[in-house]
Design a protein around this motif. Sequence first.
Motif, PDB file in Angstrom:
ATOM      1  N   ILE A 114       0.858  -1.196   0.000  1.00 47.47           N
ATOM      2  CA  ILE A 114       0.000   0.000   0.000  1.00 47.47           C
ATOM      3  C   ILE A 114       0.890   1.241   0.000  1.00 47.47           C
ATOM      4  O   ILE A 114       0.685   2.178  -0.771  1.00 47.47           O
ATOM      5  N   GLU A 115       1.903   1.246   0.864  1.00 48.21           N
ATOM      6  CA  GLU A 115       2.797   2.396   0.961  1.00 48.21           C
ATOM      7  C   GLU A 115       3.522   2.664  -0.363  1.00 48.21           C
ATOM      8  O   GLU A 115       3.580   3.807  -0.832  1.00 48.21           O
ATOM      9  N   VAL A 116       4.032   1.618  -0.979  1.00 43.29           N
ATOM     10  CA  VAL A 116       4.720   1.770  -2.266  1.00 43.29           C
ATOM     11  C   VAL A 116       3.751   2.312  -3.322  1.00 43.29           C
ATOM     12  O   VAL A 116       4.103   3.182  -4.119  1.00 43.29           O
ATOM     13  N   THR A 117       2.526   1.822  -3.308  1.00 41.46           N
ATOM     14  CA  THR A 117       1.527   2.262  -4.286  1.00 41.46           C
ATOM     15  C   THR A 117       1.182   3.732  -4.081  1.00 41.46           C
ATOM     16  O   THR A 117       1.089   4.497  -5.049  1.00 41.46           O
ATOM     17  N   VAL A 118       0.989   4.147  -2.842  1.00 45.06           N
ATOM     18  CA  VAL A 118       0.691   5.561  -2.571  1.00 45.06           C
ATOM     19  C   VAL A 118       1.869   6.427  -3.017  1.00 45.06           C
ATOM     20  O   VAL A 118       1.669   7.509  -3.597  1.00 45.06           O
ATOM     21  N   GLU A 119       3.067   5.962  -2.800  1.00 43.73           N
ATOM     22  CA  GLU A 119       4.241   6.715  -3.265  1.00 43.73           C
ATOM     23  C   GLU A 119       4.257   6.819  -4.793  1.00 43.73           C
ATOM     24  O   GLU A 119       4.627   7.861  -5.340  1.00 43.73           O
ATOM     25  N   ARG A 120       3.851   5.760  -5.478  1.00 45.10           N
ATOM     26  CA  ARG A 120       3.759   5.826  -6.956  1.00 45.10           C
ATOM     27  C   ARG A 120       2.730   6.863  -7.384  1.00 45.10           C
ATOM     28  O   ARG A 120       2.938   7.584  -8.352  1.00 45.10           O
ATOM     29  N   ILE A 121       1.608   6.911  -6.682  1.00 48.79           N
ATOM     30  CA  ILE A 121       0.591   7.917  -6.993  1.00 48.79           C
ATOM     31  C   ILE A 121       1.169   9.315  -6.801  1.00 48.79           C
ATOM     32  O   ILE A 121       0.945  10.208  -7.614  1.00 48.79           O
ATOM     33  N   ARG A 122       1.955   9.503  -5.750  1.00 47.53           N
ATOM     34  CA  ARG A 122       2.544  10.814  -5.432  1.00 47.53           C
ATOM     35  C   ARG A 122       3.672  11.214  -6.381  1.00 47.53           C
ATOM     36  O   ARG A 122       4.092  12.368  -6.376  1.00 47.53           O
ATOM     37  N   GLU A 123       4.173  10.274  -7.188  1.00 46.63           N
ATOM     38  CA  GLU A 123       5.245  10.602  -8.133  1.00 46.63           C
ATOM     39  C   GLU A 123       4.815  11.629  -9.166  1.00 46.63           C
ATOM     40  O   GLU A 123       5.650  12.330  -9.731  1.00 46.63           O
ATOM     41  N   ASN A 124       3.518  11.710  -9.442  1.00 51.35           N
ATOM     42  CA  ASN A 124       3.010  12.713 -10.371  1.00 51.35           C
ATOM     43  C   ASN A 124       3.269  14.086  -9.755  1.00 51.35           C
ATOM     44  O   ASN A 124       2.794  14.386  -8.652  1.00 51.35           O
ATOM     45  N   ALA A 125       4.026  14.930 -10.446  1.00 56.16           N
ATOM     46  CA  ALA A 125       4.413  16.238  -9.925  1.00 56.16           C
ATOM     47  C   ALA A 125       3.207  17.122  -9.617  1.00 56.16           C
ATOM     48  O   ALA A 125       3.313  18.066  -8.830  1.00 56.16           O
ATOM     49  N   ARG A 126       2.085  16.824 -10.208  1.00 53.18           N
ATOM     50  CA  ARG A 126       0.890  17.645  -9.983  1.00 53.18           C
ATOM     51  C   ARG A 126       0.143  17.270  -8.704  1.00 53.18           C
ATOM     52  O   ARG A 126      -0.757  17.981  -8.286  1.00 53.18           O
ATOM     53  N   VAL A 127       0.504  16.147  -8.078  1.00 45.98           N
ATOM     54  CA  VAL A 127      -0.152  15.743  -6.836  1.00 45.98           C
ATOM     55  C   VAL A 127       0.385  16.611  -5.704  1.00 45.98           C
ATOM     56  O   VAL A 127       1.581  16.655  -5.448  1.00 45.98           O
ATOM     57  N   GLY A 128      -0.539  17.299  -5.035  1.00 43.66           N
ATOM     58  CA  GLY A 128      -0.155  18.129  -3.902  1.00 43.66           C
ATOM     59  C   GLY A 128      -0.044  17.315  -2.631  1.00 43.66           C
ATOM     60  O   GLY A 128       0.913  17.435  -1.870  1.00 43.66           O
ATOM     61  N   ARG A 129      -1.040  16.449  -2.406  1.00 41.91           N
ATOM     62  CA  ARG A 129      -1.017  15.590  -1.224  1.00 41.91           C
ATOM     63  C   ARG A 129      -2.027  14.468  -1.395  1.00 41.91           C
ATOM     64  O   ARG A 129      -2.851  14.495  -2.309  1.00 41.91           O
ATOM     65  N   THR A 130      -1.933  13.504  -0.507  1.00 45.45           N
ATOM     66  CA  THR A 130      -2.894  12.404  -0.487  1.00 45.45           C
ATOM     67  C   THR A 130      -3.348  12.197   0.953  1.00 45.45           C
ATOM     68  O   THR A 130      -2.674  12.612   1.903  1.00 45.45           O
ATOM     69  N   ARG A 131      -4.477  11.541   1.098  1.00 43.08           N
ATOM     70  CA  ARG A 131      -4.967  11.128   2.416  1.00 43.08           C
ATOM     71  C   ARG A 131      -5.548   9.732   2.263  1.00 43.08           C
ATOM     72  O   ARG A 131      -6.436   9.523   1.426  1.00 43.08           O
ATOM     73  N   SER A 132      -5.037   8.795   3.044  1.00 47.01           N
ATOM     74  CA  SER A 132      -5.431   7.396   2.898  1.00 47.01           C
ATOM     75  C   SER A 132      -6.306   6.941   4.059  1.00 47.01           C
ATOM     76  O   SER A 132      -6.078   7.314   5.205  1.00 47.01           O
ATOM     77  N   SER A 133      -7.295   6.111   3.717  1.00 44.43           N
ATOM     78  CA  SER A 133      -8.126   5.443   4.719  1.00 44.43           C
ATOM     79  C   SER A 133      -8.009   3.948   4.460  1.00 44.43           C
ATOM     80  O   SER A 133      -8.276   3.487   3.349  1.00 44.43           O
ATOM     81  N   LEU A 134      -7.610   3.196   5.485  1.00 44.77           N
ATOM     82  CA  LEU A 134      -7.449   1.761   5.351  1.00 44.77           C
ATOM     83  C   LEU A 134      -8.761   1.051   5.653  1.00 44.77           C
ATOM     84  O   LEU A 134      -9.484   1.434   6.569  1.00 44.77           O
ATOM     85  N   VAL A 135      -9.056   0.025   4.890  1.00 50.43           N
ATOM     86  CA  VAL A 135     -10.252  -0.780   5.102  1.00 50.43           C
ATOM     87  C   VAL A 135      -9.916  -1.831   6.160  1.00 50.43           C
ATOM     88  O   VAL A 135      -8.964  -2.589   6.008  1.00 50.43           O
TER      89      VAL A 135
END
Length: 145
Positions: A114-135
């Motif tokens: 999950i952590e690696v995947t969120v980091e991949r999502i954040r690689e896009n320079a246009r991403v300002g931030r993310t907020r994750s909720s775990l199931v």
Amino acid sequence: MDDLDRRILAELLTRARASFQEIGSVVGLSAPAVKRRVDKMVASGQITGFTAQVNPAALGWKTEAYVEVYYRDNISPAELRRTLEPIPQVVGVWTIAGEADALVHVMATDMAEIEVTVERIRENARVGRTRSSLVMSRILERPRT
């Protein structure tokens, strides 16, 4: 779509492997009539496909999260698809109203993935931030009608 089509869809959603004959006996039509109606719904785009539902754990996916993605500026749905579709752990993406721009459903083998995947999502320079909720547990899932 009329009432008969809706009843046929209800049968397909609850018993997808039922034959046209079996569905016809429930809705009061012959098998060929059910097939014609299903073919018509497929051709018109009302039915968009047929699939099997698989337990995520059978694929090794034991951990899942929903990630809100906040972009620095506007982003088109096409760009969302282009940047997120190549990530195999991303199983769903929706544009949403509110502060976040997109909601991303992630399924993975464990928290590290999950952590690696969120980091991949954040690689896009246009991403300002993310907020994750775990199931923690899946309680209710209905067929999408």
